[in-house]
Enzyme design. Structure first.
Site, PDB file in Angstrom:
ATOM      1  N   GLY A  96       6.772  31.816  24.807  1.00 10.10           N
ATOM      2  CA  GLY A  96       6.861  30.841  23.721  1.00 10.10           C
ATOM      3  C   GLY A  96       7.983  31.142  22.744  1.00 10.10           C
ATOM      4  O   GLY A  96       8.693  30.225  22.305  1.00 10.10           O
ATOM      5  N   LYS A 124       0.486  27.790  19.423  1.00  8.17           N
ATOM      6  CA  LYS A 124       1.706  26.989  19.206  1.00  8.17           C
ATOM      7  C   LYS A 124       1.825  25.823  20.196  1.00  8.17           C
ATOM      8  O   LYS A 124       2.288  24.748  19.832  1.00  8.17           O
ATOM      9  CB  LYS A 124       2.948  27.873  19.297  1.00  8.17           C
ATOM     10  CG  LYS A 124       3.103  28.798  18.086  1.00  8.17           C
ATOM     11  CD  LYS A 124       4.403  29.569  18.143  1.00  8.17           C
ATOM     12  CE  LYS A 124       4.454  30.592  17.028  1.00  8.17           C
ATOM     13  NZ  LYS A 124       5.685  31.385  17.024  1.00  8.17           N
ATOM     14  N   ARG A 127      10.345  39.549  33.119  1.00  7.32           N
ATOM     15  CA  ARG A 127       9.510  40.262  34.103  1.00  7.32           C
ATOM     16  C   ARG A 127       9.261  39.371  35.313  1.00  7.32           C
ATOM     17  O   ARG A 127       9.453  39.785  36.452  1.00  7.32           O
ATOM     18  CB  ARG A 127       8.197  40.666  33.417  1.00  7.32           C
ATOM     19  CG  ARG A 127       7.265  41.458  34.262  1.00  7.32           C
ATOM     20  CD  ARG A 127       6.088  41.917  33.435  1.00  7.32           C
ATOM     21  NE  ARG A 127       5.294  40.788  32.901  1.00  7.32           N
ATOM     22  CZ  ARG A 127       4.240  40.936  32.124  1.00  7.32           C
ATOM     23  NH1 ARG A 127       3.840  42.145  31.781  1.00  7.32           N
ATOM     24  NH2 ARG A 127       3.575  39.889  31.693  1.00  7.32           N
ATOM     25  N   ASN A 138       5.296  25.491  15.258  1.00  4.03           N
ATOM     26  CA  ASN A 138       4.809  26.533  14.341  1.00  4.03           C
ATOM     27  C   ASN A 138       4.611  26.004  12.925  1.00  4.03           C
ATOM     28  O   ASN A 138       4.190  26.748  12.043  1.00  4.03           O
ATOM     29  CB  ASN A 138       5.751  27.746  14.335  1.00  4.03           C
ATOM     30  CG  ASN A 138       6.995  27.504  13.499  1.00  4.03           C
ATOM     31  OD1 ASN A 138       7.393  26.368  13.279  1.00  4.03           O
ATOM     32  ND2 ASN A 138       7.613  28.568  13.041  1.00  4.03           N
TER      33      ASN A 138
HETATM   34  P1  NDP Z   1       4.259  35.013  25.042  1.00  3.53           P
HETATM   35  O1  NDP Z   1       2.956  35.608  25.420  1.00  3.53           O
HETATM   36  O2  NDP Z   1       4.429  33.528  25.017  1.00  3.53           O
HETATM   37  O3  NDP Z   1       5.414  35.526  26.077  1.00  3.53           O
HETATM   38  C1  NDP Z   1       5.375  36.772  26.577  1.00  3.53           C
HETATM   39  C2  NDP Z   1       6.703  37.094  27.289  1.00  3.53           C
HETATM   40  O4  NDP Z   1       6.830  38.509  27.317  1.00  3.53           O
HETATM   41  C3  NDP Z   1       6.771  36.610  28.712  1.00  3.53           C
HETATM   42  O5  NDP Z   1       8.104  36.329  29.039  1.00  3.53           O
HETATM   43  C4  NDP Z   1       6.242  37.815  29.498  1.00  3.53           C
HETATM   44  O6  NDP Z   1       6.743  37.884  30.797  1.00  3.53           O
HETATM   45  C5  NDP Z   1       6.838  38.935  28.684  1.00  3.53           C
HETATM   46  N1  NDP Z   1       6.063  40.184  28.736  1.00  3.53           N
HETATM   47  C6  NDP Z   1       4.782  40.358  28.329  1.00  3.53           C
HETATM   48  N2  NDP Z   1       4.425  41.656  28.493  1.00  3.53           N
HETATM   49  C7  NDP Z   1       5.507  42.295  28.989  1.00  3.53           C
HETATM   50  C8  NDP Z   1       5.759  43.643  29.359  1.00  3.53           C
HETATM   51  N3  NDP Z   1       4.815  44.582  29.246  1.00  3.53           N
HETATM   52  N4  NDP Z   1       6.980  43.969  29.822  1.00  3.53           N
HETATM   53  C9  NDP Z   1       7.944  43.021  29.940  1.00  3.53           C
HETATM   54  N5  NDP Z   1       7.765  41.724  29.607  1.00  3.53           N
HETATM   55  C10 NDP Z   1       6.552  41.375  29.123  1.00  3.53           C
HETATM   56  O7  NDP Z   1       4.644  35.683  23.646  1.00  3.53           O
HETATM   57  P2  NDP Z   1       5.613  35.081  22.552  1.00  3.53           P
HETATM   58  O8  NDP Z   1       6.809  34.562  23.263  1.00  3.53           O
HETATM   59  O9  NDP Z   1       4.869  34.183  21.651  1.00  3.53           O
HETATM   60  O10 NDP Z   1       5.994  36.385  21.675  1.00  3.53           O
HETATM   61  C11 NDP Z   1       6.945  37.319  22.129  1.00  3.53           C
HETATM   62  C12 NDP Z   1       7.322  38.281  21.008  1.00  3.53           C
HETATM   63  O11 NDP Z   1       8.014  37.604  19.967  1.00  3.53           O
HETATM   64  C13 NDP Z   1       6.148  38.987  20.355  1.00  3.53           C
HETATM   65  O12 NDP Z   1       6.530  40.336  20.099  1.00  3.53           O
HETATM   66  C14 NDP Z   1       5.990  38.250  19.033  1.00  3.53           C
HETATM   67  O13 NDP Z   1       5.403  39.038  18.042  1.00  3.53           O
HETATM   68  C15 NDP Z   1       7.448  37.962  18.710  1.00  3.53           C
HETATM   69  N6  NDP Z   1       7.637  36.850  17.769  1.00  3.53           N
HETATM   70  C16 NDP Z   1       8.225  37.119  16.560  1.00  3.53           C
HETATM   71  C17 NDP Z   1       8.459  36.127  15.646  1.00  3.53           C
HETATM   72  C18 NDP Z   1       9.112  36.462  14.350  1.00  3.53           C
HETATM   73  O14 NDP Z   1       9.126  35.606  13.453  1.00  3.53           O
HETATM   74  N7  NDP Z   1       9.676  37.648  14.196  1.00  3.53           N
HETATM   75  C19 NDP Z   1       8.073  34.723  15.927  1.00  3.53           C
HETATM   76  C20 NDP Z   1       7.496  34.533  17.245  1.00  3.53           C
HETATM   77  C21 NDP Z   1       7.264  35.574  18.117  1.00  3.53           C
HETATM   78  P3  NDP Z   1       6.042  37.100  32.050  1.00  3.53           P
HETATM   79  O15 NDP Z   1       6.672  35.731  32.075  1.00  3.53           O
HETATM   80  O16 NDP Z   1       6.393  37.927  33.217  1.00  3.53           O
HETATM   81  O17 NDP Z   1       4.572  37.069  31.768  1.00  3.53           O
END
Ligand code: NDP
Length: 281
Positions: free
Chosen positions: A140, A75, A162, A96
């Site tokens: 994202g 993205k 986190r 997207n």
């Molecule tokens: P990114 O990889 O960009 O972001 C990940 C985020 O999650 C960061 O803030 C990270 O924290 C945090 N994180 C990752 N692992 C953990 C963990 N084990 N415990 C706590 N926090 C954690 O992912 P996206 O933002 O692209 O996606 C996030 C979610 O949104 C996914 O589940 C995705 O499937 C869902 N999604 C759903 C959509 C829909 O249409 N329903 C559309 C887009 C996304 P840190 O900053 O500390 O690394």
């Protein structure tokens, strides 16, 4: 004569690009929308190697592709590649939905936030105006939905992540749009919220963000953007804490697809029957 021509002309080409992408429900959703609107489209899921996104987009266009959805992890790259972006995509620094204008210029948009807000307001009857919202995660997805969320007029949005610094930076970036603050998970304990949205990737790994139970106890809605065949661990946890309504992100997926469909075809399809059929499957 023109009907005959349309019948024999090949369906127009659309696709979602990602890695992994085989699990994507977008081909199913867009094909259902197209049937509903009497359009003939060929919507594919294209797996793209990391480092190969720009070339894959060029190949797709050379094959007369008309529009692309972009998912993890491309993205941000799509945002960089687009010659022009909508205001919401520019703010999210993530795209997207891609299309081309009449001069062949690549246009980027982001429909994730509109998809989430429509799912909350219309499918789940959840009010956002003057509500206290907790947004978990600062990646994202959080960046993509913050603008439309703040535009819905909540009392305030607290971003908990986190890595606290990422939440603070995100809040700073969107602070001109409304009351928004960022913090780490431990700073959330003791606060109550009306709407809790998990935009972290924790559910994908079967993890639960370490939040105190009182965070969701008063919530009218607890929402996980993740979705799958079973409720996520976060949804199960929220139910166990007594949250009134708990939802996964399937509705958001369908609604963001409908927004992309509108951009490409100029018509917004009915989402309810498509969401119902995905849920029953
Ligand atoms: P990114 O990889 O960009 O972001 C990940 C985020 O999650 C960061 O803030 C990270 O924290 C945090 N994180 C990752 N692992 C953990 C963990 N084990 N415990 C706590 N926090 C954690 O992912 P996206 O933002 O692209 O996606 C996030 C979610 O949104 C996914 O589940 C995705 O499937 C869902 N999604 C759903 C959509 C829909 O249409 N329903 C559309 C887009 C996304 P840190 O900053 O500390 O690394």
């Amino acid at each position: 004569m023109s009907d005959l021509f349309e019948f024999h002309s090949p369906p127009t080409l659309y696709a979602v690009m990602g890695n992994p992408v085989a699990h994507s429900k977008s081909p199913q959703i867009h094909s259902a929308f197209a049937r509903q609107c009497g359009l003939r489209i060929d919507y594919r899921a294209i797996q793209v190697d990391r480092g190969g996104f720009a070339q894959a987009v060029a190949n797709f266009r050379a094959a007369d592709g008309q529009g692309l959805n972009v998912t993890v992890p491309f993205k941000v790259e799509a945002w960089r590649l687009a010659a022009r972006c909508s205001e919401r995509a520019q703010l999210a620094e993530a795209v997207n939905t891609l299309s081309w204008d009449d001069d062949g210029l690549l246009l980027g948009d982001n429909t994730d936030g509109a998809g989430l807000v429509t799912d909350l307001l219309e499918n789940l009857n959840c009010q956002l105006g003057r509500r206290r919202v907790l947004l978990i995660g600062a990646g994202g997805a959080a960046r993509g939905v913050l603008g439309p969320l703040l535009a819905a007029g909540p009392e305030r949005v607290l971003i908990a992540n986190r890595t606290a610094d990422n939440a603070v930076a995100l809040a700073d970036r969107f602070g001109h749009l409304g009351e928004v603050l960022g913090c780490g998970f431990e700073a959330v304990a003791g606060a109550g919220f009306d709407v809790v949205i998990n935009a972290s990737a924790a559910s994908l790994a079967g993890d639960l963000p370490p939040l105190a139970a009182d965070v969701v106890a008063e919530a009218a809605l607890v929402y996980d953007m993740a979705y799958g065949d079973e409720p996520t661990v976060f949804m199960a946890w929220a139910r166990a804490q007594g949250a009134a309504v708990v939802s996964d992100g399937l509705g958001m997926l369908v609604e963001q697809a409908a927004e992309s469909f509108l951009l490409w075809h100029g018509v917004r399809p009915e989402t309810a029957p498509v969401l119902r059929s995905l849920r029953s499957a």
